[in-house]
Motif scaffolding. Structure first.
Motif, PDB file in Angstrom:
ATOM      1  N   GLY A  44      53.228  81.686  43.084  1.00 15.08           N
ATOM      2  CA  GLY A  44      52.852  82.564  41.985  1.00 15.08           C
ATOM      3  C   GLY A  44      51.816  81.886  41.108  1.00 15.08           C
ATOM      4  N   ASP A  45      50.890  82.677  40.544  1.00 17.13           N
ATOM      5  CA  ASP A  45      49.881  82.074  39.670  1.00 17.13           C
ATOM      6  C   ASP A  45      50.211  82.375  38.209  1.00 17.13           C
ATOM      7  OD1 ASP A  45      49.279  84.754  39.897  1.00 17.13           O
ATOM      8  OD2 ASP A  45      47.142  84.477  40.269  1.00 17.13           O
ATOM      9  N   ARG A  46      49.638  81.584  37.315  1.00 19.63           N
ATOM     10  CA  ARG A  46      49.946  81.662  35.881  1.00 19.63           C
ATOM     11  C   ARG A  46      48.660  81.509  35.095  1.00 19.63           C
ATOM     12  NH1 ARG A  46      52.585  77.387  35.501  1.00 19.63           N
ATOM     13  NH2 ARG A  46      51.100  76.063  34.397  1.00 19.63           N
TER      14      ARG A  46
ATOM     15  N   TRP B 213      44.044  78.781  34.509  1.00 15.47           N
ATOM     16  CA  TRP B 213      44.559  79.616  35.601  1.00 15.47           C
ATOM     17  C   TRP B 213      45.071  78.699  36.711  1.00 15.47           C
ATOM     18  CZ3 TRP B 213      41.125  83.934  38.187  1.00 15.47           C
ATOM     19  CH2 TRP B 213      41.950  84.778  38.940  1.00 15.47           C
ATOM     20  N   ARG B 214      46.379  78.631  36.867  1.00 13.31           N
ATOM     21  CA  ARG B 214      46.995  77.740  37.838  1.00 13.31           C
ATOM     22  C   ARG B 214      47.397  78.486  39.109  1.00 13.31           C
ATOM     23  NH1 ARG B 214      45.940  72.453  36.637  1.00 13.31           N
ATOM     24  NH2 ARG B 214      45.852  72.284  34.351  1.00 13.31           N
ATOM     25  N   ASP B 215      47.161  77.846  40.267  1.00 11.33           N
ATOM     26  CA  ASP B 215      47.530  78.393  41.583  1.00 11.33           C
ATOM     27  C   ASP B 215      46.933  79.788  41.775  1.00 11.33           C
ATOM     28  OD1 ASP B 215      49.165  76.146  42.322  1.00 11.33           O
ATOM     29  OD2 ASP B 215      50.736  76.932  41.022  1.00 11.33           O
ATOM     30  N   VAL B 216      45.622  79.872  41.625  1.00 10.91           N
ATOM     31  CA  VAL B 216      44.927  81.161  41.681  1.00 10.91           C
ATOM     32  C   VAL B 216      45.250  81.883  42.988  1.00 10.91           C
ATOM     33  CG1 VAL B 216      42.673  82.283  41.731  1.00 10.91           C
ATOM     34  CG2 VAL B 216      43.068  80.303  40.240  1.00 10.91           C
ATOM     35  N   GLN B 217      45.792  83.104  42.862  1.00  6.22           N
ATOM     36  CA  GLN B 217      45.998  83.957  44.024  1.00  6.22           C
ATOM     37  C   GLN B 217      44.743  84.788  44.264  1.00  6.22           C
ATOM     38  OE1 GLN B 217      49.479  86.432  43.805  1.00  6.22           O
ATOM     39  NE2 GLN B 217      50.756  84.823  42.918  1.00  6.22           N
ATOM     40  N   ALA B 218      44.380  84.963  45.527  1.00  7.67           N
ATOM     41  CA  ALA B 218      43.193  85.754  45.847  1.00  7.67           C
ATOM     42  C   ALA B 218      43.363  86.371  47.229  1.00  7.67           C
ATOM     43  CB  ALA B 218      41.933  84.883  45.819  1.00  7.67           C
ATOM     44  N   ASP B 219      42.749  87.538  47.408  1.00  4.10           N
ATOM     45  CA  ASP B 219      42.628  88.138  48.736  1.00  4.10           C
ATOM     46  C   ASP B 219      41.406  87.519  49.391  1.00  4.10           C
ATOM     47  OD1 ASP B 219      44.807  89.934  48.446  1.00  4.10           O
ATOM     48  OD2 ASP B 219      43.549  91.213  47.195  1.00  4.10           O
TER      49      ASP B 219
END
Length: 769
Positions: free
Chosen positions: A561-563, A591-597
């Motif tokens: 999960g990102d935060r 922005w930690r642990d950036v989620q991206a498609d």
């Protein structure tokens, strides 16, 4: 005044104490009050009988209080502030000279409640709230949501891939340019109903819309939604109980070198009793194609058809106001709007067409009631959003064209119950609970166009989610000029994933059921009224998105999960200085642990963590009224971003800017009303939006520049609320540029881009009946 002063003033501060532009026609009193409340973004409780009363026309730029005074004074009524962004309409006390004052209306029980604004919670001046200018919104009527919002605000941008395929970003918080099952960074509401959970933007056509508000930064303690970038709230016009009415909009457009376009919309309002009314909106639009494909013998194949309808049934008995809402829209494109990156002409060269379609259906019920000085709101909706896409996956050595068909469907049910308390002894509080559940499915099939030669193969992902949330925020004023707010959002989320690999001789399944994930997101904000005209504010907020898995190479791979943590400081002015009001703020986002498609080496789209990001920004907004006939508003957004990648094999090694985030963006609007022409009022407008230069991604095939151009639109409207002719010229200088820097993700070795639409002229007619 120097040019620097105008630029630094920035653009648009539309809080209740700041001047705004209002346009309310003469008409039934309750109807006029509703329209004024919608334009001002405030709630209104009418506690006096206004039956049969009419109000005069109200036009110009003024504060909300001044607008209410001018509208209500002839009725012998007044507006009393009962909370932040909430007013009560009541009988005005008699004047000392009764003969000079019309008899005041008789006070009765609460006759109507009109809820038109976002929740008046906490510190509204320190919530990142930015309304889209009403005059500019009227000029963009009929446009898709993402185009209008991105063109009319400096802090919001879009991938600009095409209607029905866009993603919105706020303040440079861009997770990726592709549309996957990932939860969107921007939460969207239609009124109080949750509109979507994932990407892309549903791109509803903005027909009969009263107001749009952008809430920048995390908003979990105010809305309960876990969007990490912000919230977009679209407020449609509500049914009116006073009179039956209708409106017809017709338009036709011509594009340089492209096919003709056309649009039609109908708005009908019908009261059924003094407590029940309905409103129906229906529209259809074709944006003519601009691209030819000599290989397939096609001309203007990239047309986009949009058809939709929206209906609202309202019932009110003086205590409760209940709205039943239904929405349906379909976007159908004949081909992708892409050309080769080095093409000097608007030509496609692919061997197959790449059509796409986006459909959304929503049904919802909203119930509202005032409980003394508190407002109760319940909103429940069911929605289904589907995106069908075809991508050309043909490579140089392939004997037959190869395509990948991808279908993404998001079905969800959400319900929110909240209470907003007006200030009492310096204390204001708001809170509620929300639940949401549903599923997202992604089906992907690769095959040759001659399907009999090669069977289809691919992978199916089904992601089932359920979330329960408690949220709230309370504010207190320890001193007359100070106010502090503290809030939190506690969520429990469960996401189950099922994947099925599909091949000629294989049907493999995997399951991932990780259990419930609990997350707590806090918020703190403060406001100091330095003078009655100037406020300093600060906010610290956090938001999270849950973890999940992707289906890369047909197997599960977990991502975290990102935060996002936001720190912002700013100042805002309310009283005009030489006609100028403004806001300036500076902030930092971690922005930690950036989620991206993202795109795998094989071209498939999956979700993953790509690294850690930092964004530093400066935002400027202002409105200026140099004369009674001219309004100027706009904004400037500057940012510096940095992404430290962790997925070296997919993105790239080393640090770089966050993809799709331009370091600068600006917006400027002019609204000029010179007077009457041929006995009809003339209104001229100009909208400018500078889209800064950015890159789609970092790495081979993704390092394609996009942006770096100025969008221009000039409008003229001749007529009144009963009938009017409109002329709109888009891209009058016929500027060329790259709107979006990728075509098929399966052909990264042959980069393709979405070009700007050439010069387009639209002539329209509007009539009310």
């Amino acid at each position: 005044m120097s040019v620097a002063a105008v630029v630094v003033a920035g653009m648009l501060a539309a809080q209740a104490g700041a001047p705004q532009t209002f346009s309310v026609s003469a008409g039934p009193a309750t109807q006029s009050i509703n329209r004024l409340a919608a334009q001002a973004g405030v709630d209104v409780a009418i506690s006096t009988d206004l039956s049969g009363r009419r109000t005069p026309e109200l036009r110009g730029r003024m504060t909300v209080d001044a607008a209410f005074e001018r509208l209500l004074q002839p009725l012998g009524a007044r507006a009393v502030l009962i909370g932040e962004d909430a007013y009560r309409i009541e009988a005005a006390p008699p004047r000392t000279t009764p003969a000079a004052t019309p008899p005041p209306p008789v006070t009765t029980q609460l006759s109507e409640i009109v809820v038109t604004a976002a929740p008046p919670v906490g510190l509204s001046q320190a919530s990142g709230r930015t309304p889209v200018d009403n005059g500019a919104l009227q000029r963009f009527e009929g446009a898709a949501t993402s185009d209008a919002v991105a063109d009319l605000t400096a802090t919001v941008d879009s991938t600009r891939q095409g209607t029905g395929r866009n993603k919105l970003f706020v303040r440079g918080l861009a997770d990726s340019a592709m549309n996957g099952p990932l939860q969107a960074t921007v939460g969207q509401y239609l009124g109080d109903l949750r509109l979507s959970f994932g990407s892309p933007d549903p791109d509803l056509a903005l027909v009969d819309i009263r107001r749009i508000e952008v809430f920048e930064g995390p908003q979990g303690t105010r809305f309960g939604v876990g969007a990490i970038g912000g919230v977009l709230r679209i407020e449609p016009a509500a049914p009116e109980l006073d009179e039956a009415s209708g409106r017809l909009i017709l338009g036709g457009a011509a594009t340089s070198g492209g096919a003709e376009s056309g649009d039609v919309a109908v708005v009908l309002n019908q009261p059924f009793s003094d407590q029940v009314a309905g409103r129906l909106v229906a529209y259809a639009r074709r944006d003519g194609g601009i691209l030819d494909n000599p290989t397939l013998g096609l001309r203007n194949s990239d047309y986009v058809d949009t058809t939709g309808a929206r209906g609202t049934l309202r019932w009110t008995n003086g205590d409760w106001t209940v709205d039943v809402v239904g929405v349906a829209q379909k976007v159908q494109a004949g081909d992708a709007q892409t050309i080769a990156v080095d093409s000097a002409r608007l030509l496609k060269t692919g061997r197959v067409r790449e059509p796409y379609s986006s459909t959304i259906a929503l049904a919802g019920v909203t119930a509202r009631r005032w409980l003394g000085s508190a407002r109760l709101t319940s909103a429940t909706s069911v929605s289904r959003h589907t995106l069908d896409e075809r991508f050309d996956a043909t490579l140089g050595g392939d004997a037959y064209p190869i395509v990948v068909d991808r279908t993404q469907t998001a079905s969800s049910t959400s319900s929110e119950l909240r209470i907003d308390m007006a200030p009492s002894r310096g204390l204001t509080w708001s809170g509620g609970v929300a639940v949401a559940f549903g599923e997202t499915t992604v089906e992907r099939r690769r095959q040759t166009v001659m399907a009999s030669f090669t069977p289809a193969y691919g992978a199916d992902l089904k992601r089932t989610f359920a979330e329960a949330t408690a949220f709230g925020e309370a504010s207190v004023a320890p001193a007359p000029n100070w106010r502090f707010a503290v809030g939190a959002r506690l969520s429990g989320t469960r996401i189950d994933n099922d994947i099925q690999v599909v091949a000629a001789d294989l049907r493999a399944k995997e399951r991932d059921h990780p259990g419930i994930n609990y997350r707590l997101s806090p918020s703190l904000s403060a406001r100091w009224d330095v003078t009655p005209d100037t406020t300093l504010f600060a906010r610290l907020e956090q938001a999270v998105r849950p973890a999940g898995v992707n289906e890369a190479e047909g197997a599960f791979e977990r991502y975290q999960g990102d935060r996002v943590t936001l720190l912002e400081l700013g100042a805002r002015t309310y009283e005009p200085w030489h006609g100028l009001t403004g806001e300036i703020s500076a902030g930092w986002m971690d922005w930690r642990d950036v989620q991206a498609d993202i795109i795998t080496p094989g071209g498939d789209m999956v979700t993953d963590n790509v690294g850690d990001g930092v964004i530093k920004f400066v935002s400027l907004k202002a409105a200026w009224r140099p004369t009674d006939a001219l309004d100027v508003s706009g904004g400037l957004f500057l940012n510096q971003s940095q992404l430290t990648p962790t997925r070296i094999g997919i993105i790239a090694a080393g640090k770089g800017d966050i993809p799709n985030v331009a370091p600068v963006g600006g917006q400027l609007s002019f609204d000029y009303q010179p007077g009457l022409v041929a006995g009809l009022p003339l209104r001229l407008g100009a909208d400018f939006r500078y889209v800064g230069r950015s890159r789609l991604g970092v790495g081979v095939g993704l390092d394609v520049p996009q942006g770096g151009y100025l969008l221009t639109a000039l409008t003229a409207r001749l007529g009144d609320d009963r009938r009017a002719f409109t002329l709109r010229v888009s891209n009058p200088m016929d500027v060329s540029g790259i709107r979006y820097g990728i075509g098929s993700p399966y052909q990264l070795s042959q980069p393709q881009v979405v070009p700007l639409r050439p010069l387009t002229v639209r002539l329209g007619f509007e009539a009310a009946f």
